[in-house]
Design a protein around this motif. Structure first.
Motif, PDB file in Angstrom:
ATOM      1  N   ASN A 110       7.955  -6.248   9.167  1.00 54.48           N
ATOM      2  CA  ASN A 110       6.983  -6.519  10.222  1.00 54.48           C
ATOM      3  C   ASN A 110       5.578  -6.437   9.668  1.00 54.48           C
ATOM      4  O   ASN A 110       5.317  -5.714   8.701  1.00 54.48           O
ATOM      5  N   TYR A 111       4.675  -7.153  10.320  1.00 57.31           N
ATOM      6  CA  TYR A 111       3.265  -7.089   9.941  1.00 57.31           C
ATOM      7  C   TYR A 111       2.590  -5.909  10.623  1.00 57.31           C
ATOM      8  O   TYR A 111       2.633  -5.769  11.850  1.00 57.31           O
ATOM      9  N   TRP A 112       2.004  -5.028   9.807  1.00 55.73           N
ATOM     10  CA  TRP A 112       1.191  -3.919  10.306  1.00 55.73           C
ATOM     11  C   TRP A 112      -0.153  -3.986   9.605  1.00 55.73           C
ATOM     12  O   TRP A 112      -0.229  -3.800   8.393  1.00 55.73           O
ATOM     13  N   TRP A 113      -1.218  -4.233  10.357  1.00 52.82           N
ATOM     14  CA  TRP A 113      -2.514  -4.398   9.691  1.00 52.82           C
ATOM     15  C   TRP A 113      -2.954  -3.106   9.004  1.00 52.82           C
ATOM     16  O   TRP A 113      -3.658  -3.141   7.990  1.00 52.82           O
ATOM     17  N   GLU A 114      -2.505  -1.953   9.526  1.00 50.48           N
ATOM     18  CA  GLU A 114      -2.881  -0.688   8.897  1.00 50.48           C
ATOM     19  C   GLU A 114      -2.316  -0.570   7.490  1.00 50.48           C
ATOM     20  O   GLU A 114      -2.896   0.089   6.629  1.00 50.48           O
ATOM     21  N   VAL A 115      -1.167  -1.189   7.268  1.00 51.19           N
ATOM     22  CA  VAL A 115      -0.498  -1.142   5.962  1.00 51.19           C
ATOM     23  C   VAL A 115      -0.801  -2.390   5.142  1.00 51.19           C
ATOM     24  O   VAL A 115      -1.098  -2.327   3.947  1.00 51.19           O
ATOM     25  N   ASP A 116      -0.719  -3.532   5.804  1.00 50.30           N
ATOM     26  CA  ASP A 116      -0.824  -4.813   5.108  1.00 50.30           C
ATOM     27  C   ASP A 116      -2.247  -5.333   4.999  1.00 50.30           C
ATOM     28  O   ASP A 116      -2.491  -6.319   4.293  1.00 50.30           O
TER      29      ASP A 116
END
Length: 227
Positions: free
Chosen positions: A92-98
């Motif tokens: 999944n896309y997570w802006w905090e990680v990605d």
């Protein structure tokens, strides 16, 4: 002979899927980032009986590969190692990680289509991304059991879809085919399905409800009125 599942990603989702697969009678091979020795203790404690290997070794030995890493790292995968493999995209896309990477959250395409375009010689099926890892661990039930929950999956290859449906059922959930790979956007963060821990009947309703959700309307606008 036991069927072999490879998991790339030794975080919470990867280890939970590994635990469920071991309980279901599969041989499990798992890789983290870098030296397998870094995850050896984790595997020994959480996945007794599984093998901690390099990503290359997992890809070479497993019949089916689950991607359980941050979505932003999908281009660190080696397409040659995963060629002719069935690849289950649980990312999944997570802006905090990605990071704020617009390509990974583009309403014009699903993230699994990006993965398939990169792994052009692999068969990609989206599954195991919409239910939280803690629910996956707690909610597994045998086929036909009262209160059994459902997992949605999408893809374009009939044989690959069949194999993933068997895996979902073996791990303790009712499989629900939700369409071609482009429909994976219905399972991503921001959709009614994301986070769902529900029955098959309720999951069908949530998948259908995507078009009425804010994210669904955004996707419809970006795709000219079609999903």
């Amino acid at each position: 002979m036991k069927k072999t599942i490879g998991i790339l990603g030794a975080g919470k989702l990867g280890t939970v899927l590994g635990q469920l697969a071991l309980k279901a009678g599969y041989q499990v091979l798992i890789a983290g980032s870098g030296d397998p020795a870094k995850i050896a203790l984790t595997v020994e404690v959480l996945l007794p009986g599984a093998g901690a290997l390099s990503a290359a070794a997992v890809a070479a030995q497993a019949e089916l590969i689950v991607l359980a890493l941050p979505l932003g790292k999908y281009q660190t995968l080696d397409p040659k190692q995963l060629a002719n493999k069935l690849v289950v995209d649980a990312m999944n896309y997570w802006w905090e990680v990605d990071g704020k990477e617009t390509k990974l959250n583009d309403a014009r395409t699903s993230s699994s289509e990006l993965v398939q375009a990169y792994l052009k010689n692999s068969t990609v099926v989206k599954a195991f991304n919409h239910m939280g890892y803690h629910d996956l661990y707690d909610e597994t039930r045998p086929s036909g059991a009262k209160g059994r929950k459902a997992i949605a999956f999408v893809g374009n290859d009939k044989q690959g879809l069949g194999r993933v449906a068997v895996l979902i059922d073996a791990l303790g959930f009712d499989p629900y085919y939700a369409g071609e790979l482009k429909q994976g956007i219905r399972l991503e963060p921001g959709s009614p399905v994301f986070g769902a821990n529900v029955s098959l009947a309720e999951l069908k309703k949530l998948v259908a409800a995507f078009v009425e959700s804010p994210r669904g309307r955004e996707v419809l606008r970006a795709r000219g009125g079609e999903i």
